[in-house]
Design an enzyme around this catalytic site. Sequence first.
Site, PDB file in Angstrom:
ATOM      1  N   ALA A   1      46.548 -79.106  40.432  1.00 56.47           N
ATOM      2  CA  ALA A   1      46.264 -80.275  39.458  1.00 56.47           C
ATOM      3  C   ALA A   1      45.529 -81.318  40.266  1.00 56.47           C
ATOM      4  O   ALA A   1      45.773 -82.550  39.969  1.00 56.47           O
ATOM      5  CB  ALA A   1      47.560 -80.818  38.936  1.00 56.47           C
TER       6      ALA A   1
ATOM      7  N   ARG B   1      34.325 -84.585  33.270  1.00 57.04           N
ATOM      8  CA  ARG B   1      33.945 -84.665  31.995  1.00 57.04           C
ATOM      9  C   ARG B   1      34.770 -85.172  31.079  1.00 57.04           C
ATOM     10  O   ARG B   1      34.528 -85.268  29.776  1.00 57.04           O
ATOM     11  CB  ARG B   1      33.517 -83.309  31.676  1.00 57.04           C
ATOM     12  CG  ARG B   1      32.122 -82.515  32.333  1.00 57.04           C
ATOM     13  CD  ARG B   1      31.786 -81.387  31.979  1.00 57.04           C
ATOM     14  NE  ARG B   1      32.436 -80.275  32.571  1.00 57.04           N
ATOM     15  CZ  ARG B   1      32.818 -78.859  32.506  1.00 57.04           C
ATOM     16  NH1 ARG B   1      32.248 -78.545  31.485  1.00 57.04           N
ATOM     17  NH2 ARG B   1      33.549 -78.268  33.166  1.00 57.04           N
TER      18      ARG B   1
HETATM   19  C1  UD1 Z   1      38.586 -71.586  38.177  1.00 57.52           C
HETATM   20  C2  UD1 Z   1      38.140 -70.281  38.903  1.00 57.52           C
HETATM   21  C3  UD1 Z   1      37.497 -69.576  37.746  1.00 57.52           C
HETATM   22  C4  UD1 Z   1      38.200 -69.355  36.427  1.00 57.52           C
HETATM   23  C5  UD1 Z   1      38.496 -70.783  35.762  1.00 57.52           C
HETATM   24  C6  UD1 Z   1      39.800 -70.830  34.885  1.00 57.52           C
HETATM   25  C7  UD1 Z   1      38.043 -70.564  41.076  1.00 57.52           C
HETATM   26  C8  UD1 Z   1      36.985 -70.591  42.200  1.00 57.52           C
HETATM   27  N1  UD1 Z   1      37.528 -70.413  39.912  1.00 57.52           N
HETATM   28  O1  UD1 Z   1      37.264 -72.170  38.074  1.00 57.52           O
HETATM   29  O2  UD1 Z   1      37.542 -68.189  38.239  1.00 57.52           O
HETATM   30  O3  UD1 Z   1      37.533 -68.795  35.406  1.00 57.52           O
HETATM   31  O4  UD1 Z   1      39.471 -71.660  37.059  1.00 57.52           O
HETATM   32  O5  UD1 Z   1      39.711 -72.321  34.331  1.00 57.52           O
HETATM   33  O6  UD1 Z   1      39.271 -70.692  41.290  1.00 57.52           O
HETATM   34  N2  UD1 Z   1      41.621 -77.722  41.945  1.00 57.52           N
HETATM   35  C9  UD1 Z   1      42.465 -78.258  42.815  1.00 57.52           C
HETATM   36  N3  UD1 Z   1      41.767 -78.628  44.158  1.00 57.52           N
HETATM   37  C10 UD1 Z   1      40.668 -78.028  44.267  1.00 57.52           C
HETATM   38  C11 UD1 Z   1      39.739 -77.428  43.168  1.00 57.52           C
HETATM   39  C12 UD1 Z   1      40.657 -77.456  41.769  1.00 57.52           C
HETATM   40  O7  UD1 Z   1      43.749 -78.562  42.512  1.00 57.52           O
HETATM   41  O8  UD1 Z   1      40.210 -78.492  45.373  1.00 57.52           O
HETATM   42  C13 UD1 Z   1      42.553 -77.491  40.393  1.00 57.52           C
HETATM   43  C14 UD1 Z   1      41.915 -78.288  39.494  1.00 57.52           C
HETATM   44  O9  UD1 Z   1      42.554 -79.478  39.145  1.00 57.52           O
HETATM   45  C15 UD1 Z   1      42.265 -77.334  38.169  1.00 57.52           C
HETATM   46  C16 UD1 Z   1      42.293 -75.862  38.772  1.00 57.52           C
HETATM   47  O10 UD1 Z   1      42.450 -76.179  40.096  1.00 57.52           O
HETATM   48  O11 UD1 Z   1      43.400 -77.546  37.750  1.00 57.52           O
HETATM   49  C17 UD1 Z   1      40.839 -75.141  38.600  1.00 57.52           C
HETATM   50  O12 UD1 Z   1      39.926 -75.714  39.149  1.00 57.52           O
HETATM   51  P1  UD1 Z   1      38.478 -75.902  38.474  1.00 57.52           P
HETATM   52  O13 UD1 Z   1      37.424 -76.847  39.407  1.00 57.52           O
HETATM   53  O14 UD1 Z   1      38.583 -76.433  37.058  1.00 57.52           O
HETATM   54  O15 UD1 Z   1      38.021 -74.549  38.540  1.00 57.52           O
HETATM   55  P2  UD1 Z   1      36.922 -73.859  37.884  1.00 57.52           P
HETATM   56  O16 UD1 Z   1      35.513 -74.023  38.392  1.00 57.52           O
HETATM   57  O17 UD1 Z   1      37.262 -74.208  36.253  1.00 57.52           O
END
Ligand code: UD1
Length: 490
Positions: free
Chosen positions: A13, A19
């Site tokens: 999280a 967006r």
């Molecule tokens: C991720 C998955 C993707 C999947 C999708 C589903 C990866 C690389 N990809 O993509 O395969 O289909 O979720 O929704 O994992 N977050 C952190 N720290 C970070 C990055 C992200 O806590 O450094 C958290 C975000 O807040 C979010 C979740 O991880 O709750 C997913 O991150 P997000 O950037 O939305 O990943 P997607 O690109 O959507």
Amino acid sequence: MPQNRLRTVVVLAAGEGKRMKSSLPKVLHPLLGRTLLGHVLAAAAPLAADRTVVVVGHGADQVRAHLSEIASEAAPVLQERQLGTGHAVRIALDAVPDVLGTVVVLNGDVPLLRPETVAALVEAHEGAGAAATVLAAQVPDPTGLGRIVRDAEGRLEQIVEERDATPEQRALREINAGIYAFDVARLRDALGKLSTDNDQGEEYLTDVFGLLRDAGEPVAVHCAPDHVETLGCNDRVELAGLRRLLRDRVNEGWMRTGVSILDPHTTWIDVTVTVERDAVIDQNTQLQGATVVGEGALVGPDTTLIDTTIGAGARVLRSHAVGAQVGAQASVGPFAYLRPAARLAEKAKVGTFVEVKNSEVGAGAKVPHLSYVGDATIGAKANIGAATIFVNYDGVNKHHTTVGEGAFIGCDTSLIAPVEVGAGAYVAAGSAISQDVPPGALGVTRAPQRSIDGWVARKRPGTVSAEASERAQRAGEDASGGAGAAREGD
Ligand code: UD1
Ligand code: CA
């Protein structure tokens, strides 16, 4: 599900949710009674994890404060820079170096996920002795999501992000929901080997699957029963779509338990609300927070109830209530406003354009029209006339008014607190009562009336009133004269 396993839950999280265009971190946006994060934690709750770690970053203070309210057992872990989902999980596991068994990782923005689905994922994972299991779904539109790439035998080969995918991989409709179960030891090992060799230069948690597979470890895919559960939330349009889907799920659930919802499209019930059998919820109604609607109660149309309890068989019509208690078979509205600690006993009535705050309205007592009741105790079967005001505030302090059982308050009365009207007492209409009225007495503060004859003709000549009064006077004279004439003609 067997409880002898050791389990850790990690919720990701830390992302900003650009967006959403919001000063509120994405995971704190509300959705029918919980935040997005709250829904995800609720879906994981039945796992009875030993440890729950929430990775926070953007808006960390806000997320921490929220966590301490809704899940004080969950430990927030700060990821200062968002270097990818793999990096986030690595940091989370660093905070719990001693854990064993299964780690369940959940994206923080998947609020429609059901507890049953998380449990089934974990059961399949543990049952198969897999190193890693991903929750997958077939979706109509996979845009932006990681794709599940399978080999010729249908086994998971890797998970590829859309931006790193080949055109053939992009055509796949089976996606990664962002929910996983891992064996913690093998996960730690693989996380140490992640590269940032991808389009975003991030450590991808999803790369763990390819790494484990290449090392000969068993990796598995668990399919979600309904892809709707796996929907994420990236902007407010998607959030509104999720809200509609959750509304339908909640409403269907209540209808199947014996609640009538007359217009499910305009009825919004928080997941935290309870509705008992044979209650009828009419259109355009919102039930929120810790609201409970009792058996056979009728609520709506056009009603909002927040943290409010409605007794069995009560009726609430076109009204707004916050923190109120409405007794069995009581009647509220149309157009009533019940504020915190408004307590209506059985069969009490609070009618049209009536506001009640921090007051008890006794059994069978009535406040039918146009009144304000604040800081009062109204006895059973008392009758409060239209436009009665409980004058509770002196500009500095609030004071209490007591109206005894069976008392009768005439219309357009001010009860100036602190004051007490005794049991069975009457108060004359139009009075301003600032001294106690003993039981059975009549309290009256009205000035004696004078009628000044001919005032309108003298002071308002030529007005409609003057003309009307002239006509009335003439008619009166004709009536007395005319009666005599009729007798004469007999
Ligand atoms: C991720 C998955 C993707 C999947 C999708 C589903 C990866 C690389 N990809 O993509 O395969 O289909 O979720 O929704 O994992 N977050 C952190 N720290 C970070 C990055 C992200 O806590 O450094 C958290 C975000 O807040 C979010 C979740 O991880 O709750 C997913 O991150 P997000 O950037 O939305 O990943 P997607 O690109 O959507
Ligand atoms: Ca996402």
